[in-house]
Design an enzyme around this catalytic site. Sequence first.
Site, PDB file in Angstrom:
ATOM      1  N   ASP A  70      -3.816   3.111   7.839  1.00 33.56           N
ATOM      2  CA  ASP A  70      -2.533   3.471   7.220  1.00 33.56           C
ATOM      3  C   ASP A  70      -2.192   4.938   7.458  1.00 33.56           C
ATOM      4  O   ASP A  70      -1.794   5.676   6.547  1.00 33.56           O
ATOM      5  CB  ASP A  70      -2.539   3.126   5.719  1.00 33.56           C
ATOM      6  CG  ASP A  70      -2.604   1.615   5.489  1.00 33.56           C
ATOM      7  OD1 ASP A  70      -2.246   0.852   6.412  1.00 33.56           O
ATOM      8  OD2 ASP A  70      -3.010   1.195   4.393  1.00 33.56           O
ATOM      9  N   GLU A  75      -2.052  -4.881  -2.159  1.00 34.87           N
ATOM     10  CA  GLU A  75      -1.685  -5.870  -1.128  1.00 34.87           C
ATOM     11  C   GLU A  75      -2.033  -7.304  -1.513  1.00 34.87           C
ATOM     12  O   GLU A  75      -2.133  -8.168  -0.648  1.00 34.87           O
ATOM     13  CB  GLU A  75      -2.288  -5.509   0.243  1.00 34.87           C
ATOM     14  CG  GLU A  75      -1.760  -4.204   0.862  1.00 34.87           C
ATOM     15  CD  GLU A  75      -0.375  -4.315   1.508  1.00 34.87           C
ATOM     16  OE1 GLU A  75       0.133  -5.445   1.672  1.00 34.87           O
ATOM     17  OE2 GLU A  75       0.204  -3.247   1.836  1.00 34.87           O
ATOM     18  N   ASP A 135     -10.171  -0.756   3.783  1.00 37.34           N
ATOM     19  CA  ASP A 135      -8.963  -1.342   4.365  1.00 37.34           C
ATOM     20  C   ASP A 135      -9.226  -1.741   5.815  1.00 37.34           C
ATOM     21  O   ASP A 135     -10.003  -1.083   6.513  1.00 37.34           O
ATOM     22  CB  ASP A 135      -7.870  -0.240   4.314  1.00 37.34           C
ATOM     23  CG  ASP A 135      -6.456  -0.754   4.485  1.00 37.34           C
ATOM     24  OD1 ASP A 135      -6.255  -1.725   5.222  1.00 37.34           O
ATOM     25  OD2 ASP A 135      -5.546  -0.134   3.899  1.00 37.34           O
ATOM     26  N   HIS A 177       0.793  -1.224   0.000  1.00 42.17           N
ATOM     27  CA  HIS A 177       0.000   0.000   0.000  1.00 42.17           C
ATOM     28  C   HIS A 177       0.835   1.289   0.000  1.00 42.17           C
ATOM     29  O   HIS A 177       0.295   2.376  -0.238  1.00 42.17           O
ATOM     30  CB  HIS A 177      -0.991  -0.019   1.183  1.00 42.17           C
ATOM     31  CG  HIS A 177      -2.333   0.547   0.847  1.00 42.17           C
ATOM     32  ND1 HIS A 177      -3.475   0.284   1.578  1.00 42.17           N
ATOM     33  CD2 HIS A 177      -2.733   1.389  -0.161  1.00 42.17           C
ATOM     34  CE1 HIS A 177      -4.508   0.934   1.038  1.00 42.17           C
ATOM     35  NE2 HIS A 177      -4.080   1.599  -0.007  1.00 42.17           N
ATOM     36  N   HIS A 200       4.182   0.976   4.328  1.00 41.72           N
ATOM     37  CA  HIS A 200       2.805   0.679   3.867  1.00 41.72           C
ATOM     38  C   HIS A 200       1.744   0.969   4.936  1.00 41.72           C
ATOM     39  O   HIS A 200       0.556   0.994   4.614  1.00 41.72           O
ATOM     40  CB  HIS A 200       2.675  -0.756   3.319  1.00 41.72           C
ATOM     41  CG  HIS A 200       2.496  -1.825   4.355  1.00 41.72           C
ATOM     42  ND1 HIS A 200       1.834  -3.020   4.098  1.00 41.72           N
ATOM     43  CD2 HIS A 200       2.901  -1.892   5.654  1.00 41.72           C
ATOM     44  CE1 HIS A 200       1.835  -3.767   5.206  1.00 41.72           C
ATOM     45  NE2 HIS A 200       2.475  -3.112   6.140  1.00 41.72           N
ATOM     46  N   ASP A 223      -7.582  -2.008  -0.307  1.00 36.83           N
ATOM     47  CA  ASP A 223      -6.595  -2.950   0.221  1.00 36.83           C
ATOM     48  C   ASP A 223      -7.347  -4.272   0.423  1.00 36.83           C
ATOM     49  O   ASP A 223      -8.373  -4.304   1.108  1.00 36.83           O
ATOM     50  CB  ASP A 223      -6.080  -2.380   1.556  1.00 36.83           C
ATOM     51  CG  ASP A 223      -4.988  -3.206   2.206  1.00 36.83           C
ATOM     52  OD1 ASP A 223      -4.981  -4.439   2.018  1.00 36.83           O
ATOM     53  OD2 ASP A 223      -4.168  -2.614   2.939  1.00 36.83           O
ATOM     54  N   HIS A 273      -6.961  -1.354   7.865  1.00 37.45           N
ATOM     55  CA  HIS A 273      -6.063  -0.410   8.554  1.00 37.45           C
ATOM     56  C   HIS A 273      -6.256   1.003   8.013  1.00 37.45           C
ATOM     57  O   HIS A 273      -6.458   1.167   6.803  1.00 37.45           O
ATOM     58  CB  HIS A 273      -4.598  -0.794   8.304  1.00 37.45           C
ATOM     59  CG  HIS A 273      -4.296  -2.251   8.504  1.00 37.45           C
ATOM     60  ND1 HIS A 273      -4.358  -3.168   7.469  1.00 37.45           N
ATOM     61  CD2 HIS A 273      -3.935  -2.938   9.607  1.00 37.45           C
ATOM     62  CE1 HIS A 273      -4.037  -4.373   7.932  1.00 37.45           C
ATOM     63  NE2 HIS A 273      -3.781  -4.270   9.236  1.00 37.45           N
ATOM     64  N   ASP A 324      -6.872  -6.602   2.247  1.00 40.07           N
ATOM     65  CA  ASP A 324      -7.041  -7.041   3.640  1.00 40.07           C
ATOM     66  C   ASP A 324      -8.253  -6.384   4.309  1.00 40.07           C
ATOM     67  O   ASP A 324      -8.596  -6.714   5.444  1.00 40.07           O
ATOM     68  CB  ASP A 324      -5.743  -6.883   4.455  1.00 40.07           C
ATOM     69  CG  ASP A 324      -5.360  -5.441   4.772  1.00 40.07           C
ATOM     70  OD1 ASP A 324      -6.230  -4.573   4.882  1.00 40.07           O
ATOM     71  OD2 ASP A 324      -4.134  -5.206   4.937  1.00 40.07           O
TER      72      ASP A 324
HETATM   73  N1  LIG Z   1      -1.343  -1.426   4.017  1.00 36.28           N
HETATM   74  C1  LIG Z   1      -1.311  -2.258   5.057  1.00 36.28           C
HETATM   75  N2  LIG Z   1      -1.623  -3.505   4.922  1.00 36.28           N
HETATM   76  N3  LIG Z   1      -0.947  -1.733   6.243  1.00 36.28           N
HETATM   77  C2  LIG Z   1      -0.806  -2.492   7.443  1.00 36.28           C
HETATM   78  C3  LIG Z   1      -0.284  -1.608   8.538  1.00 36.28           C
HETATM   79  C4  LIG Z   1      -0.136  -2.363   9.842  1.00 36.28           C
HETATM   80  C5  LIG Z   1       0.298  -1.492  11.027  1.00 36.28           C
HETATM   81  N4  LIG Z   1      -0.703  -0.525  11.341  1.00 36.28           N
HETATM   82  C6  LIG Z   1       1.630  -0.807  10.715  1.00 36.28           C
HETATM   83  O1  LIG Z   1       1.756   0.388  10.736  1.00 36.28           O
HETATM   84  O2  LIG Z   1       2.587  -1.458  10.446  1.00 36.28           O
HETATM   85 MN   LIG Z   2      -3.587  -0.628   3.571  1.00 35.51          MN
HETATM   86 MN   LIG Z   3      -4.563  -3.059   5.294  1.00 36.62          MN
END
Ligand SMILES: NC(=[NH2+])NCCC[C@H](N)C(=O)O
Ligand SMILES: [Mn+2]
Ligand SMILES: [Mn+2]
Length: 299
Positions: free
Chosen positions: A126, A271, A122, A99, A139, A226, A124, A228
């Site tokens: 991010d 992702e 997502d 990401h 990411h 994303d 998250h 996920d």
């Molecule tokens: N784009 C993603 N899948 N991001 C996951 C981030 C996970 C966690 N919040 C981190 O800063 O590492």
């Molecule tokens: Mn993400």
């Molecule tokens: Mn994510």
Amino acid sequence: MKKEQTISVIGMPMDLGQKRRGVDMGPSAMRYAGLIEELEKLGFNVRDYGDIAIDRPGSDDTQELRNIKEVIEASEKLQQQVTAIQEKDSFPLILGGDHSMSIGSIAGISKRYKNLGVIWYDAHPDMNTAETSPSGNIHGMPLAVNLGVGHPKLTTIGGYAPKLKPENVVIIGARDIDEGEREMIKRLGIKVFTMHEVDRLGMQRVMEDTITYLAEKTDGVHLSLDLDGLDPQEAPGVGTPVLGGLTYRESHLALEMLAEAELITSAEFVEVNPILDVKNHTADVAVALITSLLGKKLL
Ligand SMILES: NC(=[NH2+])NCCC[C@H](N)C(=O)O
Ligand SMILES: [Mn+2]
Ligand SMILES: [Mn+2]
């Protein structure tokens, strides 16, 4: 997206924003799942620009942020490519890749809009910075960077900052939110539909609210999806899976509603990691969702 628009596909085989290898093969996995053919079946004129060239992860551990130099170089390349596509009035469809690629994609896209909206679909937000990140992985930072918060070398990619206004962003599906991210969401007043709101309101209402909220004040809307965001049972090929995610059905409905609203002006699907996947299922899911976004109807 306008019916008469052509679609320009760009692959971003980016894996520098996190530590699990394999996500650089995401674009190939989606092409292998029949992306271009499916889009052509829908009647679109599709141009595949191939993949952006990305350096291997550096061995230099002394960088301020892991791989920051390589991420900057790759983001600048993507940013230029996206700008060129938009100048041709073609719809940018970008395939990832981790990401962190959104730093480059949105740097290119936002140049064209005074008030770009973004839907961040997502698990998250991010929205970490070097100071708040639990992992040091870029990411986990791209939405903050695009809002102008983060390492200045990242926020100024494309030669301007910020790319997004907080009131033009909607996050959907969040369920793993770090402390610093929670604080920034509140401070900037970002609209978030966490899984709690999706459960309570249902996806139909979430999308109606999202569309009304963004349609009023934006002149273009980018979808950053994303994989996920979906539940790991339905999209296992991702590097940072989180239990209790959006279903395949909810996601279809969401993207069909966006297609009907004719709101989206660019999109990225990120992702996808075929090494962690089961028989390319996650890429198949991504391709099915892309066709819904671009107007595939059941009847
Ligand atoms: N784009 C993603 N899948 N991001 C996951 C981030 C996970 C966690 N919040 C981190 O800063 O590492
Ligand atoms: Mn993400
Ligand atoms: Mn994510």
